[in-house]
Design a protein around this motif. Sequence first.
Motif, mmCIF file in Angstrom:
data_model
loop_
_atom_site.group_PDB
_atom_site.id
_atom_site.type_symbol
_atom_site.label_atom_id
_atom_site.label_comp_id
_atom_site.label_asym_id
_atom_site.label_seq_id
_atom_site.Cartn_x
_atom_site.Cartn_y
_atom_site.Cartn_z
ATOM 1 N N UNK A 247 0.770 -1.105 -0.072
ATOM 2 C CA UNK A 247 -0.122 0.032 -0.091
ATOM 3 C C UNK A 247 0.906 1.113 0.007
ATOM 4 N N UNK A 248 0.279 2.350 -0.405
ATOM 5 C CA UNK A 248 0.823 3.759 -0.148
ATOM 6 C C UNK A 248 1.240 3.867 1.387
ATOM 7 N N UNK A 249 2.325 4.708 1.643
ATOM 8 C CA UNK A 249 2.592 4.921 2.912
ATOM 9 C C UNK A 249 2.917 6.367 3.286
ATOM 10 N N UNK A 250 2.195 7.291 2.662
ATOM 11 C CA UNK A 250 2.390 8.832 2.899
ATOM 12 C C UNK A 250 2.100 9.263 4.195
ATOM 13 N N UNK A 251 1.366 8.462 5.038
ATOM 14 C CA UNK A 251 0.787 8.598 6.408
ATOM 15 C C UNK A 251 1.165 7.925 7.406
ATOM 16 N N UNK A 252 2.126 6.883 7.092
ATOM 17 C CA UNK A 252 2.754 6.058 8.136
ATOM 18 C C UNK A 252 3.660 6.648 8.991
ATOM 19 N N UNK A 253 3.577 6.205 10.428
ATOM 20 C CA UNK A 253 4.230 6.811 11.424
ATOM 21 C C UNK A 253 5.811 7.230 11.150
ATOM 22 N N UNK A 254 6.252 5.995 10.745
ATOM 23 C CA UNK A 254 7.718 6.012 10.536
ATOM 24 C C UNK A 254 8.218 7.065 9.396
ATOM 25 N N UNK A 255 7.187 7.200 8.369
ATOM 26 C CA UNK A 255 7.624 7.980 7.437
ATOM 27 C C UNK A 255 7.715 9.398 7.563
ATOM 28 N N UNK A 256 6.734 9.647 8.629
ATOM 29 C CA UNK A 256 6.459 11.191 9.033
ATOM 30 C C UNK A 256 7.418 11.172 10.099
ATOM 31 N N UNK A 257 7.606 10.518 10.848
ATOM 32 C CA UNK A 257 8.578 10.793 11.978
ATOM 33 C C UNK A 257 10.244 10.835 11.136
ATOM 34 N N UNK A 258 10.576 10.193 10.400
ATOM 35 C CA UNK A 258 11.882 10.286 9.555
ATOM 36 C C UNK A 258 11.852 11.581 8.900
ATOM 37 N N UNK A 259 10.672 11.822 8.209
ATOM 38 C CA UNK A 259 10.778 13.215 7.720
ATOM 39 C C UNK A 259 11.039 14.390 8.496
ATOM 40 N N UNK A 260 9.875 14.111 9.588
ATOM 41 C CA UNK A 260 9.982 15.307 10.816
ATOM 42 C C UNK A 260 11.588 15.571 11.208
ATOM 43 N N UNK A 261 12.315 14.363 11.543
ATOM 44 C CA UNK A 261 13.450 14.628 11.885
ATOM 45 C C UNK A 261 14.446 15.242 11.185
ATOM 46 N N UNK A 262 14.380 15.077 9.891
ATOM 47 C CA UNK A 262 15.212 15.575 8.911
ATOM 48 C C UNK A 262 14.929 17.032 8.777
#
Length: 335
Positions: free
Chosen positions: A138-153
């Motif tokens: 599936x698409x993963x644009x709102x997966x917590x790990x995607x969001x967390x990694x992007x936020x830390x960057x």
Amino acid sequence: MLLLSFGGPEGPQDVRPFLENVTRGRGVPPERLDEVAEHYLHFGGVSPINRLNRDIIAAVEAELAAQGRKLPVYFGNRNWHPMIEDTVAQMADDGVRRALVFATSAWGGYSGCKQYHEDIARARAAVGERAPELVKLRQFFDHPLFVEATADAVREAFAELEPGQRERARLVFTAHSIPLKADALEGPDGRGQWYSRQVAEAARLVAEAVGVDGYDVVWQSRSGPPQVPWLEPDVCDHLADLHGRGVPAVVISPIGFVSDHLEVIWDLDNEARDKAAELGMGFVRAATVGPDPRFAKLVVELVAEHIDEIRPRKLSPMLAAGCTLNGEPCAPGCC
């Protein structure tokens, strides 16, 4: 498992054939291909995308091994070698009967999702009856790990700014532009703008995680005929607008891209950075999520949704389609 991606040239001789594969049937003028070819030739005719995808595969293999999952990982592309048809043929030769497909796009829409289903169906047809069943994750644009990694960057990028600029810097998210007509196609919830709504939702989730109230979503890497309307504003035009409003610095988050391939290193690290310098603005580009260890964990978690039937983790109520067999559409009206 099959990692399926866009593909990119790995030498000067590959550039023009690769671009012709990408744009076939889209009416892109030859002069635009010449312009984009120069971008690749600026880097020796090599796109970093294949190397970066191999890095992701190595990280995923390590994460699978750490979790005790004996799952071989194959690599195929839409537009350049290793082509998906060749990879699926190799999988058949190896006796693979069923595989999960991870596409390196977090998004819905035609290029980000439906076209990957078409790639799967085309490859299976080329291989014939021996072809394994292929199930796209599936698409993963709102997966917590995607969001967390992007936020830390994003946090790390803000930390690179001078203290005097940091408080007044603007957070700007970018993703690949597409034609307005394509974005208006009905989504699986019966509404249009499926791709751009997912990008906007991911940006909202990241900004909320970082604690930033003011941010923008803009677009980049337009490649179509000039008479066809695409998603706007363009990132460079937006920098000029921010400068006119007195914004002293920007943090650019390429949320639409998994890795630092050409659209990131040319359109942002060169063109947008040069535009900011011309305007006298501070500029920091946040990292993409592909090299973050959490990205490999995300991929393996999507696999576990199938193998272990674990409940998908999502941070928004938006649908995340993609779990379909052999390239068949997700749902009526999807993408």
